[in-house]
Design an enzyme around this catalytic site. Structure first.
Site, PDB file in Angstrom:
ATOM      1  N   ARG A  35       0.694  -1.110  -0.156  1.00  9.02           N
ATOM      2  CA  ARG A  35      -0.079   0.067   0.028  1.00  9.02           C
ATOM      3  C   ARG A  35       0.825   1.232   0.128  1.00  9.02           C
ATOM      4  NH1 ARG A  35      -5.480   1.757   1.778  1.00  9.02           N
ATOM      5  NH2 ARG A  35      -5.254   3.585   3.182  1.00  9.02           N
ATOM      6  N   ILE A  61      -7.015   8.384  -0.756  1.00 13.26           N
ATOM      7  CA  ILE A  61      -7.327   6.913  -0.774  1.00 13.26           C
ATOM      8  C   ILE A  61      -7.971   6.445   0.358  1.00 13.26           C
ATOM      9  CG2 ILE A  61      -4.782   6.692   0.378  1.00 13.26           C
ATOM     10  CD1 ILE A  61      -4.364   4.155  -0.836  1.00 13.26           C
ATOM     11  N   SER A  62      -8.890   5.496   0.176  1.00 15.88           N
ATOM     12  CA  SER A  62      -9.768   5.057   1.226  1.00 15.88           C
ATOM     13  C   SER A  62      -8.999   4.311   2.338  1.00 15.88           C
ATOM     14  CB  SER A  62     -10.683   4.203   0.724  1.00 15.88           C
ATOM     15  OG  SER A  62     -11.692   4.626  -0.243  1.00 15.88           O
ATOM     16  N   GLN A  63      -9.605   4.627   3.648  1.00 14.98           N
ATOM     17  CA  GLN A  63      -8.906   3.568   4.624  1.00 14.98           C
ATOM     18  C   GLN A  63      -8.896   2.311   4.278  1.00 14.98           C
ATOM     19  OE1 GLN A  63     -12.334   3.969   7.072  1.00 14.98           O
ATOM     20  NE2 GLN A  63     -11.376   2.740   9.028  1.00 14.98           N
TER      21      GLN A  63
END
Ligand code: SAH
Length: 216
Positions: A35, A61-63
């Site tokens: 990530r 960017i999402s959790q």
């Protein structure tokens, strides 16, 4: 085991398993996807934290949990052709690419996609095809799609995406009239019927386009 591998294992144990992410294939894809490489260097230390992060151009960017939940809801078996709207930094696309046959992903911000394409090449993600366009129109040339995921929130489910979903097929997307009131929504097409199920409250950036919000 590298330090980042250890941090990913801990992220899975602390953030994903206790919240019901149990699909072994999804967990494996998350465990194997770096990530931090999708995020600017200054934020690498925060890459595995339980929160969204900025990726430039006012986008995020999402959790990790939200990426995992949306992916798990798609019930992927490995043979699927997937449409993703909102490529962003490409992390969600990379997770999907490990779980299906082919990912078609659409982004509206050109410099963001240019950077993301270099990451796909670097990580040998050759089953991801991307283009710059208004994703609310879908990608009709490659429809129907076994699964569709939208990672930005509009006021309603874009009709072209419902039309381009295969039968059977699953679409997952955030929907909401305001940025504080969005619901992660699952749209299932089966035997010619479309059912819509609310999942949980979420917070995403705006889906901007013909079947989303009007650009400012
Ligand atoms: N999945 C991404 C999340 C990025 S945020 C990731 O893992 O990083 C959502 C993205 O949707 C932003 O990059 C934004 O530019 C894009 N977006 C918003 N409206 C769009 C539209 N109509 N078509 C394509 N992309 C759109």
């Amino acid at each position: 085991m590298s330090n980042y591998e250890k941090v990913r294992t801990r992220m899975i144990q602390e953030q994903l398993l206790p919240r019901g992410i149990t699909d072994p294939a999804v967990l494996k894809a998350i465990e194997q996807t770096p990530r931090h490489l999708f995020i600017q260097g200054a934020l690498h230390a925060q890459a595995y934290g339980d929160f969204p992060l900025p990726i430039g151009h006012g986008q995020t960017i999402s959790q990790p949990y939200v990426v995992a939940l949306m992916t798990q809801l798609l019930e992927l078996k490995g043979h699927e052709k997937i449409l993703e709207i909102g490529t962003g930094c490409g992390y969600q696309s990379a997770i999907l690419s490990a779980l299906c046959d082919k990912v078609y992903t659409v982004e509206r911000i050109k410099p963001l996609l240019a950077k993301t394409r270099r990451i796909f090449d670097r990580l040998h993600k050759f089953n991801i095809v991307s283009k710059i366009d208004d994703g609310t129109e879908g990608w009709p040339e490659h429809a129907p799609f076994d699964a569709i995921i939208v990672t930005a929130a509009g006021p309603q489910v874009p009709q072209p995406l419902i039309d381009q979903l295969a039968d059977p097929g699953i679409m997952v997307l955030p929907v909401g009239e305001t940025s504080d009131d969005q619901t992660l929504t699952m749209v299932r097409k089966k035997d010619g019927e479309v059912t819509i199920t609310p999942i949980e409250n979420v917070r995403f950036v705006k889906l901007v386009g013909t079947h989303g919000w009007t650009p400012q």
